[in-house]
Design an enzyme around this catalytic site. Structure first.
Site, PDB file in Angstrom:
ATOM      1  N   CYS A 292      10.835 -55.678   7.443  1.00 28.13           N
ATOM      2  CA  CYS A 292      10.794 -54.285   8.068  1.00 28.13           C
ATOM      3  C   CYS A 292      10.333 -53.259   6.966  1.00 28.13           C
ATOM      4  O   CYS A 292      10.959 -53.126   6.161  1.00 28.13           O
ATOM      5  CB  CYS A 292      12.224 -54.262   8.556  1.00 28.13           C
ATOM      6  SG  CYS A 292      12.661 -52.467   9.156  1.00 28.13           S
TER       7      CYS A 292
ATOM      8  N   CYS B  91       9.683 -46.889  11.361  1.00 26.40           N
ATOM      9  CA  CYS B  91       9.621 -46.586  12.962  1.00 26.40           C
ATOM     10  C   CYS B  91      10.672 -46.080  13.472  1.00 26.40           C
ATOM     11  O   CYS B  91      10.423 -45.186  14.421  1.00 26.40           O
ATOM     12  CB  CYS B  91       9.390 -48.300  13.446  1.00 26.40           C
ATOM     13  SG  CYS B  91       8.182 -49.171  12.473  1.00 26.40           S
TER      14      CYS B  91
ATOM     15  N   THR C 274      18.803 -48.942   9.058  1.00 23.39           N
ATOM     16  CA  THR C 274      17.445 -49.513   8.534  1.00 23.39           C
ATOM     17  C   THR C 274      16.990 -48.330   7.571  1.00 23.39           C
ATOM     18  O   THR C 274      16.525 -47.350   8.084  1.00 23.39           O
ATOM     19  CB  THR C 274      16.394 -50.001   9.612  1.00 23.39           C
ATOM     20  OG1 THR C 274      17.079 -50.936  10.288  1.00 23.39           O
ATOM     21  CG2 THR C 274      15.246 -50.405   8.978  1.00 23.39           C
TER      22      THR C 274
ATOM     23  N   GLU D 191      19.785 -52.272   5.200  1.00 25.10           N
ATOM     24  CA  GLU D 191      20.715 -51.460   6.288  1.00 25.10           C
ATOM     25  C   GLU D 191      21.856 -51.115   5.579  1.00 25.10           C
ATOM     26  O   GLU D 191      21.979 -51.875   4.313  1.00 25.10           O
ATOM     27  CB  GLU D 191      20.963 -52.626   7.283  1.00 25.10           C
ATOM     28  CG  GLU D 191      20.096 -53.432   8.245  1.00 25.10           C
ATOM     29  CD  GLU D 191      19.272 -54.385   7.690  1.00 25.10           C
ATOM     30  OE1 GLU D 191      18.014 -54.556   8.002  1.00 25.10           O
ATOM     31  OE2 GLU D 191      19.786 -55.313   6.852  1.00 25.10           O
TER      32      GLU D 191
ATOM     33  N   HIS E 231      11.307 -46.970  20.797  1.00 23.58           N
ATOM     34  CA  HIS E 231      11.487 -48.312  19.494  1.00 23.58           C
ATOM     35  C   HIS E 231      11.301 -49.445  20.491  1.00 23.58           C
ATOM     36  O   HIS E 231      10.992 -50.406  19.513  1.00 23.58           O
ATOM     37  CB  HIS E 231      12.946 -47.885  19.427  1.00 23.58           C
ATOM     38  CG  HIS E 231      13.150 -48.484  17.720  1.00 23.58           C
ATOM     39  ND1 HIS E 231      12.324 -48.129  17.091  1.00 23.58           N
ATOM     40  CD2 HIS E 231      14.216 -49.079  17.412  1.00 23.58           C
ATOM     41  CE1 HIS E 231      12.679 -48.793  15.755  1.00 23.58           C
ATOM     42  NE2 HIS E 231      13.856 -49.397  16.124  1.00 23.58           N
TER      43      HIS E 231
ATOM     44  N   TYR F  66       8.539 -52.474  18.655  1.00 25.19           N
ATOM     45  CA  TYR F  66       8.843 -54.104  18.473  1.00 25.19           C
ATOM     46  C   TYR F  66       7.668 -54.937  18.820  1.00 25.19           C
ATOM     47  O   TYR F  66       7.506 -56.040  18.249  1.00 25.19           O
ATOM     48  CB  TYR F  66      10.087 -54.542  18.793  1.00 25.19           C
ATOM     49  CG  TYR F  66      11.395 -54.216  17.971  1.00 25.19           C
ATOM     50  CD1 TYR F  66      11.469 -52.937  17.481  1.00 25.19           C
ATOM     51  CD2 TYR F  66      12.516 -55.276  18.129  1.00 25.19           C
ATOM     52  CE1 TYR F  66      12.639 -52.532  16.768  1.00 25.19           C
ATOM     53  CE2 TYR F  66      13.747 -54.790  17.515  1.00 25.19           C
ATOM     54  CZ  TYR F  66      13.438 -53.567  16.616  1.00 25.19           C
ATOM     55  OH  TYR F  66      14.825 -53.241  15.908  1.00 25.19           O
TER      56      TYR F  66
ATOM     57  N   CYS G  43       5.634 -54.481  14.907  1.00 20.70           N
ATOM     58  CA  CYS G  43       6.042 -54.974  13.812  1.00 20.70           C
ATOM     59  C   CYS G  43       6.574 -56.492  13.984  1.00 20.70           C
ATOM     60  O   CYS G  43       6.128 -57.214  12.924  1.00 20.70           O
ATOM     61  CB  CYS G  43       7.260 -54.193  13.550  1.00 20.70           C
ATOM     62  SG  CYS G  43       8.695 -54.213  14.530  1.00 20.70           S
TER      63      CYS G  43
ATOM     64  N   GLU H 192      17.671 -58.898  14.225  1.00 21.82           N
ATOM     65  CA  GLU H 192      17.358 -57.503  14.518  1.00 21.82           C
ATOM     66  C   GLU H 192      16.321 -57.629  15.757  1.00 21.82           C
ATOM     67  O   GLU H 192      16.338 -56.744  16.795  1.00 21.82           O
ATOM     68  CB  GLU H 192      16.264 -56.868  13.525  1.00 21.82           C
ATOM     69  CG  GLU H 192      15.884 -55.337  13.806  1.00 21.82           C
ATOM     70  CD  GLU H 192      15.123 -54.742  12.614  1.00 21.82           C
ATOM     71  OE1 GLU H 192      13.926 -54.857  12.664  1.00 21.82           O
ATOM     72  OE2 GLU H 192      15.747 -54.482  11.539  1.00 21.82           O
TER      73      GLU H 192
END
Length: 490
Positions: free
Chosen positions: A99, A103, A190, A257, A292, A296, A299, A455
């Site tokens: 990650c 984003c 994150t 995180e 968001h 995904y 990423c 995640e």
């Protein structure tokens, strides 16, 4: 001006960010072995922006300041912008297998921009101007912003104002002429420690009883009263072992995180984007979630590319690459991964302009994208584990493979025996086999599984959240009418 990766890392050192881990304050968190891999991930977003090969994906011209900016600070101006966002995210997933943490901020920018415009239209507030000026500042200085939405929530069956502890959702505790004071926390954040700034949003739709919880604002990471408690990951302390390399699986990159605590933090008026207009909390949440969930589809696909490649390497190194069932599993992994990418591109291609002028994704397709994300990465890693074999989780340590401790009757060392018995196909060295298996262990079960598995399940909303939106956006009644027309039902 665009920062370099090195300038970004040095900029973090200038912050007075309060970071705690294992019950103690971490003074030099930038170089801490458990944190630095996540910083390297963010730094990659700066490094690629400096590379002419990737300039079209990584940078764009700002509609606010008229200069070249990192795409992570962009307000989407077209469906092409939305598509390039997804392609950029896939690229970074391929480069880091982790990650890369920017984003959420990018998605927050676009959600807050359009929502504040509509709040101002209804109430005559100045939130849109506040946010626009704030984003100009971010773009001019090429800063990282942590988008923070998720509250600790406490009893999920109770509204924010009904919680036994009122701080379980972040809230306004004081209103002043020059701003507000907030208290509470944002959980699972994150990249929060690696950010210069934070932009806060409500986590659910609210009623008038919850108006003190309907708040959106921005503040620096080192604001007075703000501190962060670092979250643990599986196998995380391997990073602190002396000389750690192969056993990490992914030495250079990783996720992060933290719990971000707001202990009576003052927010000036010009950094407030929502203050008790509870009827707009749901809009902000819904728009952010849509962006968001689109993310995904980029990423996680990029990380999936690396997982598929590692599984294929493991098959090669095991000498099993010609087996029909192995080929079929790699085909299935690729099919699943590209299906996710299709969803990310589709919801981008079907985007449309908001009243504020920036572009929104197709909400139905974005939710379909994320619903698939909650499932497919789990199947991809299951197949990767199948191909890799049991050695992925039973292999001795790197220290054993390098050990010169004599244990054999003929003077053989521990290292000699490890290298002898874990050798595989002649196309690879034992170390190469170790490295790819440790990577798979890391992404399937270790520290990187946080970003690729769990995640994928809970990030950008847990599975039921997408199903609710799919039900809302699916227009079943219109489909009934189509069926009636074909079937001759009046």
């Amino acid at each position: 001006m665009l920062m370099t990766a090195e300038q970004y890392i040095e900029s973090l050192r200038k912050l007075n960010t309060r970071v705690y881990m294992f019950g103690e304050k971490i003074e030099n968190w930038v170089d801490h072995p458990m944190i630095r891999p996540s910083i390297n991930c963010v730094a990659m977003t700066y490094e690629l922006a400096q590379d002419p090969q990737y300039a079209d994906l990584m940078t764009t011209k700002s509609n606010l300041i008229g200069k070249t900016i990192n795409r992570f600070a962009n307000l989407h101006q077209s469906t092409d912008d939305l598509r390039k966002k997804v392609k950029m995210q896939r690229l970074l997933g391929q480069k880091t297998a982790s990650c890369f943490q920017r984003c959420v901020g990018m998605d927050a920018f676009n959600a807050v921009f359009s929502t504040t415009y509509e709040i101002d239209q209804k109430y005559g507030t100045n939130y849109h101007k506040n946010f626009t000026e704030y984003l100009k500042y971010i773009q001019e200085n090429d800063l990282i912003v942590d988008g923070a939405m998720t509250d600790p929530k406490g009893d999920r069956g109770l509204a924010p104002s009904a919680q036994k502890d009122p701080d379980l959702f972040l809230r306004i505790v004081e209103k002043r002429e020059d701003g507000i004071v907030v208290r509470g926390a944002k959980a699972h954040q994150t990249g929060s420690i690696n950010s210069h700034e934070h932009i806060i949003m409500p986590t659910i739709a609210m009623t008038e009883a919850d108006k003190d919880y309907a708040v959106s604002f921005a503040c620096p990471s080192d604001a007075d009263g703000l501190f962060m408690i670092y979250g643990r990951q599986s196998c995380d302390t391997r990073k602190m072992e002396e000389g750690a390399d192969i056993d990490l699986g992914n030495k250079q990159f990783g996720g992060q995180e933290a719990l971000v605590v707001f202990d009576n933090v003052f927010i000036p008026n010009d950094r407030i984007f929502l203050c008790q207009e509870y009827d707009f909390a749901g809009m902000m949440v819904e728009r952010f979630a849509g962006y968001h969930r689109q993310s995904y589809g980029g990423c996680k696909v990029g990380v999936g590319d690396v997982v598929i490649g590692a599984a294929a390497l493991a098959a090669d190194y095991n000498g099993a690459q010609k087996a029909s069932h192995v080929k079929d599993k790699l085909i299935e992994m690729t099919h699943l991964n590209e299906t996710l990418y299709c969803c990310g591109i589709a919801c981008s291609a079907e985007g449309y302009p908001t009243a504020a002028g920036n572009y929104q994704i197709d909400l139905l397709l974005a939710n379909v994208c994320k619903q698939n994300i909650t499932r497919f990465p789990y199947e991809i890693v299951r197949l990767a584990e199948d191909i890799a074999g049991g050695l992925m989780v039973t292999m001795p340590s790197e220290a054993d493979f390098k050990s010169e401790t004599v244990v054999g009757r003929d003077g053989e060392t521990i290292g000699d025996f490890c290298n002898k018995f874990f050798a595989a196909a002649p196309t690879c060295t034992t170390e190469e086999r170790m490295r790819v298996l440790r990577f798979l262990e890391n992404i399937c079960l270790g520290a990187s599984a946080v970003g690729y598995r769990t995640e994928s399940m809970h990030g950008a909303g847990s599975p039921q959240a997408q199903r609710i939106m799919i039900a809302r956006q699916g227009n079943i009644n219109a489909k009934k009418e189509l069926a009636k027309a074909i079937a001759g039902i009046k």
